[in-house]
Design a protein around this motif. Structure first.
Motif, PDB file in Angstrom:
ATOM      1  N   THR A 132     -13.040  15.249   7.100  1.00 61.37           N
ATOM      2  CA  THR A 132     -11.838  16.029   6.842  1.00 61.37           C
ATOM      3  C   THR A 132     -10.814  15.185   6.084  1.00 61.37           C
ATOM      4  OG1 THR A 132     -10.804  15.364   8.919  1.00 61.37           O
ATOM      5  CG2 THR A 132     -12.141  17.372   8.964  1.00 61.37           C
ATOM      6  N   THR A 133      -9.992  15.867   5.309  1.00 63.27           N
ATOM      7  CA  THR A 133      -8.848  15.249   4.650  1.00 63.27           C
ATOM      8  C   THR A 133      -7.672  16.195   4.843  1.00 63.27           C
ATOM      9  OG1 THR A 133     -10.279  14.221   3.000  1.00 63.27           O
ATOM     10  CG2 THR A 133      -7.942  14.352   2.479  1.00 63.27           C
ATOM     11  N   ASP A 134      -6.622  15.725   5.480  1.00 58.00           N
ATOM     12  CA  ASP A 134      -5.447  16.533   5.785  1.00 58.00           C
ATOM     13  C   ASP A 134      -4.188  15.823   5.324  1.00 58.00           C
ATOM     14  OD1 ASP A 134      -7.028  18.445   7.283  1.00 58.00           O
ATOM     15  OD2 ASP A 134      -7.018  17.031   8.952  1.00 58.00           O
ATOM     16  N   VAL A 135      -3.145  16.596   5.086  1.00 57.81           N
ATOM     17  CA  VAL A 135      -1.827  16.035   4.805  1.00 57.81           C
ATOM     18  C   VAL A 135      -1.027  16.085   6.098  1.00 57.81           C
ATOM     19  CG1 VAL A 135       0.323  16.328   3.526  1.00 57.81           C
ATOM     20  CG2 VAL A 135      -1.866  16.713   2.388  1.00 57.81           C
ATOM     21  N   TYR A 136      -0.602  14.922   6.584  1.00 59.44           N
ATOM     22  CA  TYR A 136       0.285  14.862   7.739  1.00 59.44           C
ATOM     23  C   TYR A 136       1.707  14.946   7.198  1.00 59.44           C
ATOM     24  CZ  TYR A 136      -3.033  14.097  11.473  1.00 59.44           C
ATOM     25  OH  TYR A 136      -4.011  14.275  12.410  1.00 59.44           O
ATOM     26  N   VAL A 137       2.424  15.982   7.607  1.00 58.84           N
ATOM     27  CA  VAL A 137       3.704  16.356   7.008  1.00 58.84           C
ATOM     28  C   VAL A 137       4.838  15.500   7.553  1.00 58.84           C
ATOM     29  CG1 VAL A 137       5.340  18.244   6.753  1.00 58.84           C
ATOM     30  CG2 VAL A 137       2.882  18.709   6.696  1.00 58.84           C
ATOM     31  N   ASP A 138       5.638  14.945   6.626  1.00 59.37           N
ATOM     32  CA  ASP A 138       6.879  14.256   6.982  1.00 59.37           C
ATOM     33  C   ASP A 138       8.074  15.184   6.788  1.00 59.37           C
ATOM     34  OD1 ASP A 138       5.621  11.803   7.549  1.00 59.37           O
ATOM     35  OD2 ASP A 138       5.681  11.230   5.438  1.00 59.37           O
ATOM     36  N   SER A 139       8.095  15.915   5.679  1.00 56.22           N
ATOM     37  CA  SER A 139       9.222  16.792   5.338  1.00 56.22           C
ATOM     38  C   SER A 139       8.702  18.057   4.678  1.00 56.22           C
ATOM     39  CB  SER A 139      10.172  16.101   4.352  1.00 56.22           C
ATOM     40  OG  SER A 139      10.628  14.883   4.867  1.00 56.22           O
ATOM     41  N   VAL A 140       9.426  19.151   4.876  1.00 56.64           N
ATOM     42  CA  VAL A 140       9.132  20.407   4.187  1.00 56.64           C
ATOM     43  C   VAL A 140      10.427  20.930   3.580  1.00 56.64           C
ATOM     44  CG1 VAL A 140       7.183  21.023   5.653  1.00 56.64           C
ATOM     45  CG2 VAL A 140       9.440  21.823   6.245  1.00 56.64           C
ATOM     46  N   TYR A 141      10.286  21.661   2.481  1.00 59.74           N
ATOM     47  CA  TYR A 141      11.439  22.222   1.786  1.00 59.74           C
ATOM     48  C   TYR A 141      11.124  23.637   1.342  1.00 59.74           C
ATOM     49  CZ  TYR A 141      12.571  17.284   1.415  1.00 59.74           C
ATOM     50  OH  TYR A 141      12.827  15.971   1.704  1.00 59.74           O
ATOM     51  N   PHE A 142      12.158  24.464   1.275  1.00 59.50           N
ATOM     52  CA  PHE A 142      12.003  25.784   0.699  1.00 59.50           C
ATOM     53  C   PHE A 142      11.819  25.623  -0.802  1.00 59.50           C
ATOM     54  CE2 PHE A 142      12.757  28.148   4.395  1.00 59.50           C
ATOM     55  CZ  PHE A 142      13.809  27.592   5.087  1.00 59.50           C
ATOM     56  N   ALA A 143      10.978  26.451  -1.369  1.00 54.72           N
ATOM     57  CA  ALA A 143      10.765  26.451  -2.811  1.00 54.72           C
ATOM     58  C   ALA A 143      10.666  27.907  -3.254  1.00 54.72           C
ATOM     59  CB  ALA A 143       9.491  25.694  -3.168  1.00 54.72           C
ATOM     60  N   MET A 197       0.850  -1.174   0.000  1.00 56.37           N
ATOM     61  CA  MET A 197       0.000   0.000   0.000  1.00 56.37           C
ATOM     62  C   MET A 197       0.896   1.237   0.000  1.00 56.37           C
ATOM     63  SD  MET A 197      -3.083  -1.303   0.578  1.00 56.37           S
ATOM     64  CE  MET A 197      -3.624  -2.898   1.063  1.00 56.37           C
ATOM     65  N   LEU A 198       0.417   2.282  -0.613  1.00 56.69           N
ATOM     66  CA  LEU A 198       1.197   3.508  -0.697  1.00 56.69           C
ATOM     67  C   LEU A 198       0.291   4.697  -0.432  1.00 56.69           C
ATOM     68  CD1 LEU A 198       3.920   4.838  -1.444  1.00 56.69           C
ATOM     69  CD2 LEU A 198       3.097   4.924  -3.788  1.00 56.69           C
ATOM     70  N   ASN A 199       0.719   5.567   0.443  1.00 51.14           N
ATOM     71  CA  ASN A 199       0.008   6.792   0.754  1.00 51.14           C
ATOM     72  C   ASN A 199       1.057   7.888   0.837  1.00 51.14           C
ATOM     73  OD1 ASN A 199      -1.477   8.907   1.733  1.00 51.14           O
ATOM     74  ND2 ASN A 199      -2.256   7.819   3.524  1.00 51.14           N
ATOM     75  N   LYS A 200       1.339   8.542  -0.276  1.00 53.87           N
ATOM     76  CA  LYS A 200       2.394   9.547  -0.356  1.00 53.87           C
ATOM     77  C   LYS A 200       1.857  10.772  -1.068  1.00 53.87           C
ATOM     78  CE  LYS A 200       6.967  10.459  -0.388  1.00 53.87           C
ATOM     79  NZ  LYS A 200       7.778  10.539   0.762  1.00 53.87           N
ATOM     80  N   VAL A 201       2.098  11.952  -0.505  1.00 47.95           N
ATOM     81  CA  VAL A 201       1.648  13.209  -1.076  1.00 47.95           C
ATOM     82  C   VAL A 201       2.839  14.143  -1.178  1.00 47.95           C
ATOM     83  CG1 VAL A 201       0.188  15.231  -0.690  1.00 47.95           C
ATOM     84  CG2 VAL A 201      -0.638  12.973  -0.071  1.00 47.95           C
ATOM     85  N   ILE A 202       2.975  14.793  -2.340  1.00 48.06           N
ATOM     86  CA  ILE A 202       3.984  15.831  -2.520  1.00 48.06           C
ATOM     87  C   ILE A 202       3.263  17.045  -3.082  1.00 48.06           C
ATOM     88  CG2 ILE A 202       6.116  16.510  -3.669  1.00 48.06           C
ATOM     89  CD1 ILE A 202       6.797  13.526  -3.860  1.00 48.06           C
ATOM     90  N   LEU A 203       3.355  18.167  -2.390  1.00 49.07           N
ATOM     91  CA  LEU A 203       2.685  19.400  -2.794  1.00 49.07           C
ATOM     92  C   LEU A 203       3.696  20.536  -2.899  1.00 49.07           C
ATOM     93  CD1 LEU A 203      -0.196  19.388  -0.161  1.00 49.07           C
ATOM     94  CD2 LEU A 203      -0.372  18.673  -2.531  1.00 49.07           C
ATOM     95  N   MET A 204       3.437  21.445  -3.824  1.00 48.68           N
ATOM     96  CA  MET A 204       4.206  22.680  -3.855  1.00 48.68           C
ATOM     97  C   MET A 204       3.223  23.809  -4.119  1.00 48.68           C
ATOM     98  SD  MET A 204       7.747  23.763  -5.702  1.00 48.68           S
ATOM     99  CE  MET A 204       7.198  23.612  -7.366  1.00 48.68           C
ATOM    100  N   GLY A 205       3.221  24.779  -3.233  1.00 43.40           N
ATOM    101  CA  GLY A 205       2.308  25.900  -3.361  1.00 43.40           C
ATOM    102  C   GLY A 205       2.699  26.998  -2.396  1.00 43.40           C
ATOM    103  N   ARG A 206       1.777  27.912  -2.183  1.00 43.32           N
ATOM    104  CA  ARG A 206       2.036  29.066  -1.305  1.00 43.32           C
ATOM    105  C   ARG A 206       1.172  28.972  -0.048  1.00 43.32           C
ATOM    106  NH1 ARG A 206       5.360  32.559  -3.582  1.00 43.32           N
ATOM    107  NH2 ARG A 206       5.521  32.568  -5.837  1.00 43.32           N
ATOM    108  N   LEU A 207       1.744  29.422   1.059  1.00 42.84           N
ATOM    109  CA  LEU A 207       1.002  29.451   2.323  1.00 42.84           C
ATOM    110  C   LEU A 207      -0.060  30.542   2.262  1.00 42.84           C
ATOM    111  CD1 LEU A 207       3.899  29.064   4.885  1.00 42.84           C
ATOM    112  CD2 LEU A 207       2.181  27.395   4.309  1.00 42.84           C
ATOM    113  N   THR A 208      -1.258  30.230   2.732  1.00 47.18           N
ATOM    114  CA  THR A 208      -2.350  31.196   2.704  1.00 47.18           C
ATOM    115  C   THR A 208      -2.361  32.105   3.930  1.00 47.18           C
ATOM    116  OG1 THR A 208      -3.872  29.659   3.769  1.00 47.18           O
ATOM    117  CG2 THR A 208      -3.778  29.637   1.343  1.00 47.18           C
ATOM    118  N   ALA A 209      -1.621  31.733   4.966  1.00 42.40           N
ATOM    119  CA  ALA A 209      -1.541  32.534   6.194  1.00 42.40           C
ATOM    120  C   ALA A 209      -0.249  32.164   6.917  1.00 42.40           C
ATOM    121  CB  ALA A 209      -2.743  32.263   7.097  1.00 42.40           C
ATOM    122  N   ASP A 210       0.144  33.004   7.858  1.00 44.99           N
ATOM    123  CA  ASP A 210       1.315  32.678   8.670  1.00 44.99           C
ATOM    124  C   ASP A 210       1.023  31.437   9.509  1.00 44.99           C
ATOM    125  OD1 ASP A 210       2.762  34.867   7.768  1.00 44.99           O
ATOM    126  OD2 ASP A 210       2.185  36.143   9.465  1.00 44.99           O
TER     127      ASP A 210
END
Length: 175
Positions: free
Chosen positions: A94-105, A1-14
């Motif tokens: 609800t559907t949320d992304v539980y974060v493993d890693s973050v990167y600057f983009a 089974m695989l449950n992997k999400v990769i997103l790149m976008g802008r933060l909507t708030a601090d």
């Protein structure tokens, strides 16, 4: 089974750092991700995706990211539900992304007093084993890029080929 999400976008708030009652840091933030398709005669649309970071990753996000900043998030999807307080017979999903890693983009921000020690790279929240077989810790923010390019292949020197027979061509074969 695989449950992997990769997103790149802008933060909507601090992002805002919070703590659970037991003192564990958490950070909930929303990433606006543009859709690839633009309707004819319409404007580009975006999806707004809720992400949740925990512990050191939550601290990292709240310290180095701010509204409008580009972010790359790796994690997994989690679904949940809760009952509406005002309407007991209504259930919300609800559907949320539980974060493993973050990167600057994107571009490095101008030095306007925020994000004091900006380093290119990211924060990896994977728990690792140390060299002694015991449990290690979380890896710290590194000055390394979020990706690694492979090293060039070593050059091979070919010596004297006079000891080898001449290779015959297809027309010299008996069959």
């Amino acid at each position: 089974m695989l449950n992997k999400v990769i997103l790149m976008g802008r933060l909507t708030a601090d992002p805002e750092l919070r703590q659970t009652q037991s003192g564990v840091n958490s950070c909930r933030f929303t990433v606006a991700v543009d859709r690839n398709f633009v309707p004819q005669g319409g404007e580009r649309q975006a999806d707004f995706i809720t992400c949740i970071a925990w512990r050191q990753t939550a601290e990292f996000v709240s310290r180095y990211f701010s509204k409008g900043r580009m972010i790359c998030v790796e994690g997994n999807l989690r679904t949940g539900s809760y009952d509406d307080r005002n309407h007991p017979d209504v259930k919300h999903y609800t559907t949320d992304v539980y974060v493993d890693s973050v990167y600057f983009a994107g571009d490095k921000p101008q030095n306007n007093g925020q994000g004091g020690n900006y380093q290119q790279g990211g924060y990896n929240n994977n728990y690792q084993q140390n060299n002694y077989g015991g449990q290690g810790g979380y890896s710290q923010p590194q000055g390394q890029p979020a990706y690694q390019q492979s090293a060039p292949a070593p050059s091979v020197s070919v010596g004297d080929l006079s000891d080898f027979e001449e290779v015959i061509s297809d027309s010299d074969l008996p069959f």
